[in-house]
Scaffold this active site. Structure first.
Site, PDB file in Angstrom:
ATOM      1  N   HIS A 427       0.952  -1.249   0.014  1.00  0.00           N
ATOM      2  CA  HIS A 427       0.184   0.025   0.136  1.00  0.00           C
ATOM      3  C   HIS A 427       0.890   1.189   0.133  1.00  0.00           C
ATOM      4  CE1 HIS A 427      -3.735   2.028   0.057  1.00  0.00           C
ATOM      5  NE2 HIS A 427      -4.364   1.144   0.900  1.00  0.00           N
ATOM      6  N   ASP A 431      -2.190   1.911  -4.772  1.00  0.00           N
ATOM      7  CA  ASP A 431      -3.549   2.185  -4.239  1.00  0.00           C
ATOM      8  C   ASP A 431      -4.568   1.149  -4.513  1.00  0.00           C
ATOM      9  OD1 ASP A 431      -2.599   4.650  -3.342  1.00  0.00           O
ATOM     10  OD2 ASP A 431      -2.908   5.801  -4.837  1.00  0.00           O
TER      11      ASP A 431
END
Length: 455
Positions: A427, A431
């Site tokens: 992450h 995204d």
């Protein structure tokens, strides 16, 4: 008569140490040239180390499961006759001594161990109330160190000294150049001048080592309990998974894909394939579709070097294929998958899987992955949340294909083949929106497999 020091060779670029996962010899064994000595494993491969000379094993460097630096002595072999690189006993370069055992002192500012300042035997005897440690009057004097610097001793002598709580720093050697031998240890034992690892004469209570494991971890095994040392590939897997979960904030996105048409296409392709072609599974088709999709989503075919602060994206898809073996999970690499046909991919997968099962993978087979795919095939379950192979930033996980009834345009139930597809992402650099869009494009290709071959 001489000695040959066989040092752990440079196994590969960037490898600084290797784990000795199996010994094929013991001290006293006679070996011939090219006979197997040990198996050594790095984070890249497992190789069999063979003897470069004929001779007798005099010492081995470590136990199974221990790590050994490249260039350090693996075994000492006693040889006869003139042998290239033969080393006489007097010329043996001493192994770097291990760090001294921590010693508690009444004054915390005093060093833990002082070579020339050994606790007097009378003080130790007085403190522990034992007369058995008093030297016998007829025993020969124990040699004392006459110079500073590390004590000269072989790995076998060091290991035995540690087991007997003998401080080599305070002992002189009778061997060449002051080298400490087993005979010197025997003389120390006969004299009673052994030095405990932690002197009993200290009046202050000994402090426990900060890294000492809890008592429950060091107790003897209980009835019905089996303890298995974590070594070899399992140790590497454990370390990598721990590093990945500690350093990477994972998230996993899952999408359902209708693979009815893909399975029909695969069945037709197998009917038309030649006798020498491997059976086509869904995996080569999936890889082919993935390679095309990632051309538009290069952030998934990448590595994040967080210590240096940059991400490397790659044009070629070098796809690691997680493969289960009897030793554990191994990840060989299909190179440049985007430029291979589905049959080439199938051939490469079959070759790598067989080499993984027989432990014959080459160094090249295990290097260069830019991302990874893990699949358990029919055992794949409904959903998987795979762990990223750091420093990669994504890992793909197809799950098993299952048959489900879905309504058609009229509402009548129709049997379709469905598969959940997972992707775990780092992450920090990917995204959730990107993961959803990328998988949607992959799903479109797999649900209409003709499009895979139109690009």
């Amino acid at each position: 008569m001489g000695q040959y020091l066989y040092k752990l060779p440079d196994i590969g670029e960037g490898v600084v140490e290797a784990e000795i996962t199996a010994w094929h010899v013991a001290v006293g064994d006679t070996v011939e040239e090219e006979a197997p000595i040990a198996d050594a494993m790095t984070d890249k491969a497992t190789i069999e180390l063979t003897s470069p000379v004929d001779g007798v094993i005099e010492s081995i460097a470590c136990e199974e499961g221990d790590l050994l630096p490249v260039g350090s002595v693996l075994v000492t072999i006693r040889t006869e006759g003139d042998v290239a690189e033969e080393v006489e006993t007097a010329d043996i370069e001493p192994e770097a001594p291990p760090p001294p055992e921590p010693q508690e002192s009444a004054d915390d500012n005093e060093p833990d161990s002082v070579a020339e300042d050994v606790t007097p035997l009378s003080t130790i005897v007085s403190a522990i109330g034992s007369a058995s440690a008093v030297p016998k009057p007829d025993t020969p004097p124990v040699p004392r160190r006459s110079s500073d610097g590390p004590a000269l001793a072989s790995p076998a002598v060091r290991k035995r000294a540690r087991a007997l709580s003998i401080d080599l720093a305070a002992l002189g050697g009778s061997g060449p150049n002051g080298r400490i031998t087993h005979a010197d240890l025997d003389a120390m034992l006969q004299s009673g001048h052994t030095r405990p690892a932690a002197p009993a004469a200290i009046s202050t209570p000994a402090k426990p080592a900060p890294s000492a494991p809890p008592t429950s971890q060091t107790e003897d095994a209980q009835p019905g309990e089996t303890r298995i040392k974590i070594i070899g590939l399992r140790r590497v897997i454990a370390q990598r998974m721990q590093e990945a979960k500690r350093n990477i904030p994972h998230f996993t996105y899952v999408e359902e894909i209708d693979v009815t048409e893909l399975e029909a296409f695969r069945a037709r392709a197998n009917l038309k394939s030649g006798d020498d072609a491997p059976k086509l599974t869904v995996l080569p088709l999936l890889i082919k579709a993935l390679s095309q999709t990632l051309l538009d989503w290069p952030q998934f075919n990448a590595r994040y070097y967080d210590d240096a602060g940059y991400v490397s994206r790659y044009d070629a898809l070098n796809l690691g294929i997680a493969t289960q073996t009897d030793l554990g999970l191994i990840v060989p690499v299909v190179k440049d998958a985007g430029n291979l046909s589905m049959w080439d991919i199938a051939h490469d997968i079959a070759r790598l899987a067989e080499a993984a099962r027989t432990n014959t993978l080459s160094k090249s087979d295990l290097e260069g992955a830019t991302t990874t795919l893990t699949s358990l095939g029919p055992l794949g379950g409904i959903v998987t949340t795979p762990v990223i192979n750091r420093p990669e930033v994504a890992i793909f996980g197809p799950n098993k294909i299952r048959q489900v009834f879905v309504p058609d345009e009229t509402g009548a139930p129709v049997l379709r083949k469905k598969m959940n597809f997972s992707v775990s992402c780092d992450h920090r650099v990917i995204d959730g929106y990107d993961a959803a869009k990328m998988v949607a494009e992959l799903r479109a290709r797999l649900e209409d497999p003709v499009t895979i071959f139109l690009e």
